[in-house]
Design an enzyme around this catalytic site. Structure first.
Site, PDB file in Angstrom:
ATOM      1  N   GLU A   9       5.249  -6.527  -4.548  1.00 22.82           N
ATOM      2  CA  GLU A   9       4.345  -6.929  -3.450  1.00 22.82           C
ATOM      3  C   GLU A   9       2.878  -6.681  -3.785  1.00 22.82           C
ATOM      4  O   GLU A   9       2.058  -6.406  -2.922  1.00 22.82           O
ATOM      5  CB  GLU A   9       4.716  -6.213  -2.139  1.00 22.82           C
ATOM      6  CG  GLU A   9       6.161  -6.415  -1.720  1.00 22.82           C
ATOM      7  CD  GLU A   9       6.301  -7.361  -0.549  1.00 22.82           C
ATOM      8  OE1 GLU A   9       5.347  -8.084  -0.262  1.00 22.82           O
ATOM      9  OE2 GLU A   9       7.368  -7.358   0.072  1.00 22.82           O
ATOM     10  N   PHE A  36      12.387 -14.999  -1.228  1.00 26.42           N
ATOM     11  CA  PHE A  36      11.127 -15.729  -1.380  1.00 26.42           C
ATOM     12  C   PHE A  36      10.766 -15.726  -2.860  1.00 26.42           C
ATOM     13  O   PHE A  36      10.579 -14.668  -3.455  1.00 26.42           O
ATOM     14  CB  PHE A  36      10.002 -15.096  -0.563  1.00 26.42           C
ATOM     15  CG  PHE A  36       8.795 -15.986  -0.411  1.00 26.42           C
ATOM     16  CD1 PHE A  36       8.577 -16.688   0.756  1.00 26.42           C
ATOM     17  CD2 PHE A  36       7.896 -16.140  -1.455  1.00 26.42           C
ATOM     18  CE1 PHE A  36       7.468 -17.526   0.895  1.00 26.42           C
ATOM     19  CE2 PHE A  36       6.782 -16.970  -1.332  1.00 26.42           C
ATOM     20  CZ  PHE A  36       6.566 -17.671  -0.153  1.00 26.42           C
ATOM     21  N   ALA A  68       3.743 -16.161 -14.428  1.00 26.58           N
ATOM     22  CA  ALA A  68       2.848 -16.063 -13.266  1.00 26.58           C
ATOM     23  C   ALA A  68       3.291 -14.908 -12.388  1.00 26.58           C
ATOM     24  O   ALA A  68       4.215 -15.048 -11.587  1.00 26.58           O
ATOM     25  CB  ALA A  68       2.843 -17.366 -12.478  1.00 26.58           C
ATOM     26  N   GLY A  69       2.649 -13.751 -12.565  1.00 25.07           N
ATOM     27  CA  GLY A  69       2.952 -12.578 -11.759  1.00 25.07           C
ATOM     28  C   GLY A  69       1.813 -12.327 -10.782  1.00 25.07           C
ATOM     29  O   GLY A  69       1.719 -12.961  -9.735  1.00 25.07           O
ATOM     30  N   THR A 111       7.065 -15.227  -7.950  1.00 26.50           N
ATOM     31  CA  THR A 111       6.830 -14.796  -9.326  1.00 26.50           C
ATOM     32  C   THR A 111       7.588 -15.665 -10.324  1.00 26.50           C
ATOM     33  O   THR A 111       8.736 -16.041 -10.104  1.00 26.50           O
ATOM     34  CB  THR A 111       7.245 -13.329  -9.500  1.00 26.50           C
ATOM     35  OG1 THR A 111       6.544 -12.533  -8.549  1.00 26.50           O
ATOM     36  CG2 THR A 111       6.922 -12.830 -10.896  1.00 26.50           C
ATOM     37  N   GLU A 112       6.921 -15.966 -11.434  1.00 20.98           N
ATOM     38  CA  GLU A 112       7.517 -16.764 -12.493  1.00 20.98           C
ATOM     39  C   GLU A 112       7.373 -16.029 -13.829  1.00 20.98           C
ATOM     40  O   GLU A 112       6.621 -15.046 -13.922  1.00 20.98           O
ATOM     41  CB  GLU A 112       6.833 -18.133 -12.575  1.00 20.98           C
ATOM     42  CG  GLU A 112       6.969 -18.951 -11.302  1.00 20.98           C
ATOM     43  CD  GLU A 112       6.374 -20.346 -11.439  1.00 20.98           C
ATOM     44  OE1 GLU A 112       5.810 -20.654 -12.510  1.00 20.98           O
ATOM     45  OE2 GLU A 112       6.485 -21.127 -10.474  1.00 20.98           O
ATOM     46  N   GLY A 135      14.151  21.399 -11.996  1.00 25.01           N
ATOM     47  CA  GLY A 135      14.378  21.809 -13.365  1.00 25.01           C
ATOM     48  C   GLY A 135      15.373  20.885 -14.061  1.00 25.01           C
ATOM     49  O   GLY A 135      15.373  19.669 -13.858  1.00 25.01           O
ATOM     50  N   GLY A 136      16.265  21.460 -14.861  1.00 24.39           N
ATOM     51  CA  GLY A 136      17.242  20.661 -15.589  1.00 24.39           C
ATOM     52  C   GLY A 136      18.153  19.861 -14.679  1.00 24.39           C
ATOM     53  O   GLY A 136      18.588  18.761 -15.038  1.00 24.39           O
ATOM     54  N   ARG A 179      18.158  27.863  -4.674  1.00 19.08           N
ATOM     55  CA  ARG A 179      18.163  28.241  -6.081  1.00 19.08           C
ATOM     56  C   ARG A 179      17.426  29.565  -6.273  1.00 19.08           C
ATOM     57  O   ARG A 179      16.303  29.739  -5.769  1.00 19.08           O
ATOM     58  CB  ARG A 179      17.480  27.140  -6.902  1.00 19.08           C
ATOM     59  CG  ARG A 179      17.277  27.451  -8.368  1.00 19.08           C
ATOM     60  CD  ARG A 179      18.571  27.454  -9.138  1.00 19.08           C
ATOM     61  NE  ARG A 179      18.326  27.536 -10.574  1.00 19.08           N
ATOM     62  CZ  ARG A 179      19.266  27.698 -11.485  1.00 19.08           C
ATOM     63  NH1 ARG A 179      20.543  27.808 -11.096  1.00 19.08           N
ATOM     64  NH2 ARG A 179      18.954  27.737 -12.760  1.00 19.08           N
TER      65      ARG A 179
END
Length: 388
Positions: free
Chosen positions: A368, A122, A129-130, A125-126, A344-345, A270
């Protein structure tokens, strides 16, 4: 109070098993390779997921939005890309044709879409034009029994895959008596001369979903490809969005639940200073917050779906949809941040799913209807004269 039926719970188990067996083992690879998994999408169709809300006469289950939300949540729990593929295929592809299509249009397009043999997009959006969708500049004019379309659309899901059969777009087809744009919806079949699917986007997340910009340069389609009444395209889209926002909220719920699954498991495994990090309040309390987010988001989402399925007044559904979408999507973004911190990391490493979900989550607050638009809808529903 709202509670899923036994049938919905049984259906959830079926979809969960499918997601774990057919999607979860491959999701990281699809994401890494930016691969749209055609065979898996077809398998989702064989399971009946694309036909959950469609009429039985076209091969659908004739069910309600609640069933679709269950499916989207469980698919999104393992892969947000396939979750949005399902959501957009039904909510933006199939639903407008079911709601506004002629008998001939339904017979032509729905059987393959409902079976998952084809997908529809569908295009609203342009480039300019959002959120202000009324600023549509794509134009369509009648010429010899055909619509001639010129313009461009962007961020269109399911618009360029090998399964895509058509894209419904909005276009200016004239001017209203008051000078405002007359916006109509038109079905454009894939392969139409002048309809160009541009190269796929290089996105932050949703790497395994199909998303393209589209251009139209004198693309011609028969006049009977108009979807619904001329000039009602914008109103039709707004009505379609209410269902879509509930479905996006379900996708966000799946994201939050995935973060609970990952964080609780990691916190138990962990160790730090000789004990599981889940024994530390600093970690355990964050995981507890994830549980609260999931419970609240899930209740808001399925309450909105239940209202829609029960035929509640449109204004009530709109308010419930915006509320669920706003809370669930913002909670999902927070949940991925928390889960990454718990890891964490390792949370920064792509070998752990939380990194993928972290990237995928942000778009939930945008697609949406942005969070800002949801707040606008909610405020207006409360009687506040707020302007855009």
């Amino acid at each position: 109070m709202f509670e899923l039926s036994a049938e919905h719970q049984e259906f959830r188990d079926v979809v969960r098993e499918f997601a774990r067996e057919r999607i979860a083992p491959h999701a990281a690879g699809w994401d890494r390779n930016h691969e749209f998994p055609v065979s898996t999408v077809r398998a989702m169709g064989e399971l009946g997921l694309f036909g959950l809300t469609a009429p039985e006469e076209y091969g659908g289950a004739g069910g309600g939005l609640t069933s679709l939300c269950v499916a989207i949540e469980e698919i999104g729990r393992v892969d947000q890309s396939l979750g949005i593929t399902l959501e957009a295929a039904v909510g933006l592809g199939i639903t407008p044709i079911v709601a506004y299509g002629t008998d001939e249009q339904k017979r032509r397009w729905l059987p393959d879409l409902v079976a998952g043999r084809a997908l529809a997009g569908f295009g609203l959006t342009e480039p300019g034009a959002g959120s202000d969708a009324g600023a549509t500049v794509t134009r369509a004019r009648l010429d010899g029994g055909e619509w001639v379309i010129d313009g461009a659309k962007q961020f269109i899901t399911n618009s360029g895959s090998e399964l895509t059969s058509c894209v419904t777009i909005t276009a200016r087809t004239g001017d209203q008596p008051d000078g405002t744009a007359e916006v109509s919806a038109i079905i454009v079949p894939a392969g139409t001369p002048g309809f160009v699917v541009e190269p796929a986007y290089d996105k932050l997340g949703w790497h395994a979903s199909d998303t393209h910009p589209l251009t139209f340069d004198g693309a011609r389609v028969p006049a009977d490809h108009l979807l619904g009444e001329r000039g009602n395209g914008f109103a039709q889209f707004l009505a379609t969005l209410d269902d879509g926002r509930i479905a996006i909220a379900a996708l966000a719920v799946g994201c939050i639940q995935a973060m609970i699954d990952a964080s609780a498991g990691y916190a138990n495994e962990r160790t730090s200073f000789g004990t599981p990090i889940g024994s530390k309040q600093g970690v355990a309390f964050q995981v507890a917050d994830l549980h609260v987010m999931a419970e609240a988001a899930r209740l808001l989402t399925y309450r909105a779906a239940a209202l829609r399925d029960a035929g509640a007044p449109a204004a009530q559904v709109k308010q419930a949809a915006a509320t669920a979408k706003l809370y669930a999507t913002e909670a999902a973004v927070s949940a991925t941040r928390i889960a990454t911190q718990v890891h964490g990391g390792y949370g920064f490493m792509e070998e752990y799913p939380v990194a993928r979900f972290y990237r995928d989550a942000k778009i939930l607050e945008i697609g949406e209807g942005t969070s800002e638009i949801q707040r606008l809808v909610i405020a207006r529903g409360m009687g506040l004269p707020v302007s855009a």
